[in-house]
Motif scaffolding. Structure first.
Motif, PDB file in Angstrom:
ATOM      1  N   MET A   1      32.934 -10.062 -34.221  1.00  0.00           N
ATOM      2  CA  MET A   1      32.150 -10.966 -33.404  1.00  0.00           C
ATOM      3  C   MET A   1      30.674 -10.830 -33.746  1.00  0.00           C
ATOM      4  N   ARG A   2      29.947 -11.929 -33.525  1.00  0.00           N
ATOM      5  CA  ARG A   2      28.493 -11.926 -33.735  1.00  0.00           C
ATOM      6  C   ARG A   2      27.815 -12.490 -32.489  1.00  0.00           C
ATOM      7  N   PHE A   3      26.782 -11.790 -32.041  1.00  0.00           N
ATOM      8  CA  PHE A   3      25.983 -12.237 -30.907  1.00  0.00           C
ATOM      9  C   PHE A   3      24.546 -12.432 -31.371  1.00  0.00           C
ATOM     10  N   LEU A   4      23.867 -13.392 -30.754  1.00  0.00           N
ATOM     11  CA  LEU A   4      22.444 -13.613 -30.990  1.00  0.00           C
ATOM     12  C   LEU A   4      21.715 -13.384 -29.675  1.00  0.00           C
ATOM     13  N   ILE A   5      20.717 -12.513 -29.702  1.00  0.00           N
ATOM     14  CA  ILE A   5      19.905 -12.209 -28.528  1.00  0.00           C
ATOM     15  C   ILE A   5      18.553 -12.887 -28.717  1.00  0.00           C
ATOM     16  N   VAL A   6      18.178 -13.745 -27.764  1.00  0.00           N
ATOM     17  CA  VAL A   6      16.935 -14.505 -27.848  1.00  0.00           C
ATOM     18  C   VAL A   6      16.068 -14.158 -26.645  1.00  0.00           C
ATOM     19  N   ASP A   7      14.999 -13.429 -26.901  1.00  0.00           N
ATOM     20  CA  ASP A   7      14.095 -13.008 -25.829  1.00  0.00           C
ATOM     21  C   ASP A   7      12.779 -12.609 -26.472  1.00  0.00           C
ATOM     22  N   ASP A   8      11.674 -12.848 -25.785  1.00  0.00           N
ATOM     23  CA  ASP A   8      10.375 -12.459 -26.334  1.00  0.00           C
ATOM     24  C   ASP A   8       9.990 -11.033 -25.960  1.00  0.00           C
ATOM     25  N   ASP A   9      10.869 -10.316 -25.282  1.00  0.00           N
ATOM     26  CA  ASP A   9      10.640  -8.929 -24.889  1.00  0.00           C
ATOM     27  C   ASP A   9      11.508  -8.017 -25.767  1.00  0.00           C
ATOM     28  N   GLU A  10      10.858  -7.259 -26.624  1.00  0.00           N
ATOM     29  CA  GLU A  10      11.592  -6.407 -27.567  1.00  0.00           C
ATOM     30  C   GLU A  10      12.464  -5.372 -26.865  1.00  0.00           C
ATOM     31  N   SER A  11      12.047  -4.904 -25.686  1.00  0.00           N
ATOM     32  CA  SER A  11      12.842  -3.898 -24.972  1.00  0.00           C
ATOM     33  C   SER A  11      14.206  -4.461 -24.563  1.00  0.00           C
ATOM     34  N   ILE A  12      14.275  -5.763 -24.294  1.00  0.00           N
ATOM     35  CA  ILE A  12      15.553  -6.402 -23.961  1.00  0.00           C
ATOM     36  C   ILE A  12      16.476  -6.386 -25.179  1.00  0.00           C
ATOM     37  N   HIS A  13      15.905  -6.637 -26.357  1.00  0.00           N
ATOM     38  CA  HIS A  13      16.699  -6.595 -27.592  1.00  0.00           C
ATOM     39  C   HIS A  13      17.301  -5.209 -27.800  1.00  0.00           C
ATOM     40  N   VAL A  14      16.482  -4.188 -27.660  1.00  0.00           N
ATOM     41  CA  VAL A  14      16.941  -2.813 -27.865  1.00  0.00           C
ATOM     42  C   VAL A  14      18.039  -2.473 -26.860  1.00  0.00           C
ATOM     43  N   TYR A  15      17.804  -2.781 -25.599  1.00  0.00           N
ATOM     44  CA  TYR A  15      18.769  -2.477 -24.533  1.00  0.00           C
ATOM     45  C   TYR A  15      20.108  -3.171 -24.780  1.00  0.00           C
ATOM     46  N   LEU A  16      20.066  -4.482 -25.032  1.00  0.00           N
ATOM     47  CA  LEU A  16      21.309  -5.228 -25.231  1.00  0.00           C
ATOM     48  C   LEU A  16      22.014  -4.842 -26.526  1.00  0.00           C
ATOM     49  N   LYS A  17      21.263  -4.634 -27.600  1.00  0.00           N
ATOM     50  CA  LYS A  17      21.898  -4.230 -28.864  1.00  0.00           C
ATOM     51  C   LYS A  17      22.643  -2.918 -28.703  1.00  0.00           C
ATOM     52  N   ASN A  18      22.035  -1.955 -28.034  1.00  0.00           N
ATOM     53  CA  ASN A  18      22.695  -0.663 -27.823  1.00  0.00           C
ATOM     54  C   ASN A  18      23.945  -0.817 -26.967  1.00  0.00           C
ATOM     55  N   MET A  19      23.883  -1.651 -25.948  1.00  0.00           N
ATOM     56  CA  MET A  19      25.011  -1.845 -25.057  1.00  0.00           C
ATOM     57  C   MET A  19      26.150  -2.629 -25.712  1.00  0.00           C
ATOM     58  N   LEU A  20      25.794  -3.633 -26.512  1.00  0.00           N
ATOM     59  CA  LEU A  20      26.799  -4.542 -27.063  1.00  0.00           C
ATOM     60  C   LEU A  20      27.317  -4.139 -28.450  1.00  0.00           C
ATOM     61  N   PRO A  22      29.276  -1.843 -29.561  1.00  0.00           N
ATOM     62  CA  PRO A  22      30.722  -1.612 -29.723  1.00  0.00           C
ATOM     63  C   PRO A  22      31.553  -2.902 -29.773  1.00  0.00           C
ATOM     64  N   TYR A  23      30.982  -4.016 -29.326  1.00  0.00           N
ATOM     65  CA  TYR A  23      31.729  -5.260 -29.209  1.00  0.00           C
ATOM     66  C   TYR A  23      31.427  -6.281 -30.298  1.00  0.00           C
ATOM     67  N   ALA A  24      30.201  -6.221 -30.837  1.00  0.00           N
ATOM     68  CA  ALA A  24      29.799  -7.264 -31.782  1.00  0.00           C
ATOM     69  C   ALA A  24      28.596  -6.836 -32.599  1.00  0.00           C
TER      70      ALA A  24
END
Length: 128
Positions: A1-20, A22-24
């Motif tokens: 699976m591939r996910f795209l995270i779109v946010d202007d806050d880099e901390s959100i990218h780091v948080y979601l990438k670490n969490m997701l 295992p899934y994608a």
């Protein structure tokens, strides 16, 4: 699976990438235009994103505008529907309605969020 995270806050990218992770495989876009370009390229390469995590409040194109562009491109190409996960601090009925009715959001997660809130929502909506 591939996910795209779109946010202007880099901390959100780091948080979601670490969490997701295992899934994608997770890619990041800091602007709306970058997201549109990445989405287009992924589809052209035959590896489209299964889910897009979209912030609403961003400079330039806001998340609603970006989501509308992505949906338009998807419809024009006749491809399968990606899951749209709105991640935003906006909880008013206007933005919630616009997300669900105009861009067919799969789910709407209000910031601040935590891991269990996100994973529960993603499981419930068959995103992961």
């Amino acid at each position: 699976m591939r996910f795209l995270i779109v946010d202007d806050d880099e901390s959100i990218h780091v948080y979601l990438k670490n969490m997701l992770a295992p899934y994608a495989e997770c890619d990041s876009a800091m602007t709306g235009q970058e997201a549109v370009d990445m989405f287009r390229k992924a589809r052209e390469e035959g590896e489209p994103y299964e889910a897009v995590f979209m912030d609403i409040l961003m400079p330039g194109m806001d998340g609603h505008e970006v989501a509308e562009k992505l949906r338009s491109e998807e419809i024009a190409e006749g491809g399968g529907a990606f899951k749209l996960v709105m991640i935003t601090s906006l909880a008013d009925s206007k933005n919630v309605s616009k997300a669900f009715f105009d861009t067919f959001a799969t789910c709407y997660i209000v910031k601040p969020f935590d891991k269990s809130m996100i994973l529960d929502e993603l499981y419930a909506n068959m995103v992961i």
